[in-house]
Write an enzyme that holds these catalytic residues in place. Structure first.
Site, PDB file in Angstrom:
ATOM      1  N   ILE A 153       0.896  -1.096   0.092  1.00 17.50           N
ATOM      2  CA  ILE A 153      -0.008   0.147  -0.169  1.00 17.50           C
ATOM      3  C   ILE A 153       0.910   1.254   0.111  1.00 17.50           C
ATOM      4  O   ILE A 153       1.912   1.233   0.857  1.00 17.50           O
ATOM      5  CB  ILE A 153      -0.878  -0.042   1.284  1.00 17.50           C
ATOM      6  CG1 ILE A 153      -1.849   1.409   1.167  1.00 17.50           C
ATOM      7  CG2 ILE A 153      -0.230  -0.123   2.581  1.00 17.50           C
ATOM      8  CD1 ILE A 153      -2.859   1.169   2.559  1.00 17.50           C
ATOM      9  N   SER A 154       0.726   2.246  -0.789  1.00 15.92           N
ATOM     10  CA  SER A 154       1.645   3.345  -0.933  1.00 15.92           C
ATOM     11  C   SER A 154       1.700   4.235   0.293  1.00 15.92           C
ATOM     12  O   SER A 154       0.815   4.231   1.138  1.00 15.92           O
ATOM     13  CB  SER A 154       1.197   4.087  -2.330  1.00 15.92           C
ATOM     14  OG  SER A 154       1.310   3.271  -3.522  1.00 15.92           O
TER      15      SER A 154
END
Ligand code: SAM
Length: 217
Positions: free
Chosen positions: A61-62
């Site tokens: 997940i960024s």
């Protein structure tokens, strides 16, 4: 839960606003989406930290700031149709759902697509359309898009994305080698005209597919 809303507010203040994000709609969206729901339970306590996190299948997940930069770069007013490549956890898609009218998202890994669907539904983002597919060819049946966001690093800009933009549409995509990339914004300024801007250096997992990188065993 109260502690998560405090952590979320702090994340937005310290990592998003303090670093120069000014689009109030992006700021409000990131204040609303419960990021801790999009990570594994064991990592919930780290969900609002200034870092990407593992989501399984060697994907991430960024980092919150990167989500903010990319979302702001799309310059969404609320009426747009948006395509995301790389659903991953579903977090970025949830942010986009608050910023645009219609959101389509492509993911190549079945487990991630399935889990994102469940979490998005649980969090009230049922309007996000997810499809399991190699996203390097875009989503022709749903095109054109006012904005396309690629959340994995590409070796070059796939022509499919350029073709599937409306005139005036924006493509935000990390382009470079497998380890590091430059975040680009490409605006379709005419039927056959595009304008490219370089936004910042970044590090994304690779975009794997027919028009991306080869999968490594
Ligand atoms: N947007 C995601 C989020 O909010 O959690 C983060 C995405 S993660 C950095 C990159 C994702 O792109 C991974 O889930 C990966 O499986 C996916 N991906 C890589 N190549 C792809 C392709 N050709 N088509 C669709 N998804 C792809």
């Amino acid at each position: 839960m109260r502690s998560f809303s405090i952590a979320r507010r702090r994340m937005v203040d310290e990592q998003v606003v303090a670093r120069g994000i000014v689009d109030q709609r992006v700021i409000d969206a990131m204040l609303k989406v419960p990021r801790h729901k999009f990570v594994e339970q064991a990592l919930e306590g780290k969900a609002y930290q200034d870092a990407p996190l593992p989501i399984g299948e060697k994907q991430t997940i960024s980092q919150p700031y990167m989500v903010a930069v990319m979302s702001e770069a799309l310059a969404l007013a609320g009426s747009e149709t948006v395509l995301e490549i790389g659903t991953g956890s579903g977090y970025q898609a949830a942010v986009l759902a608050l910023l645009a009218d219609r959101v389509f998202s492509l993911e190549r890994i079945p487990f991630l697509a399935r889990r994102a669907r469940i979490v998005l539904d649980e969090c009230g983002f049922g309007k996000v359309n997810i499809r399991l597919a190699d996203g390097t060819q875009g989503w022709q049946e749903m095109a054109p898009f006012d904005a396309i966001l690629v959340t994995a690093g590409a070796p070059e800009v796939p022509q499919y994305y350029l073709d599937q933009l409306t005139v005036g549409g924006r493509l935000v995509i990390p382009v470079g080698d497998r380890e590091s990339q430059l975040l680009l914004r490409v605006t379709r300024t005419g039927e056959n005209e595009y304008q490219e801007e370089q936004l910042l250096g970044c590090r994304f997992v690779p975009l794997i597919g027919n028009h991306g990188w080869q999968e490594r065993s």
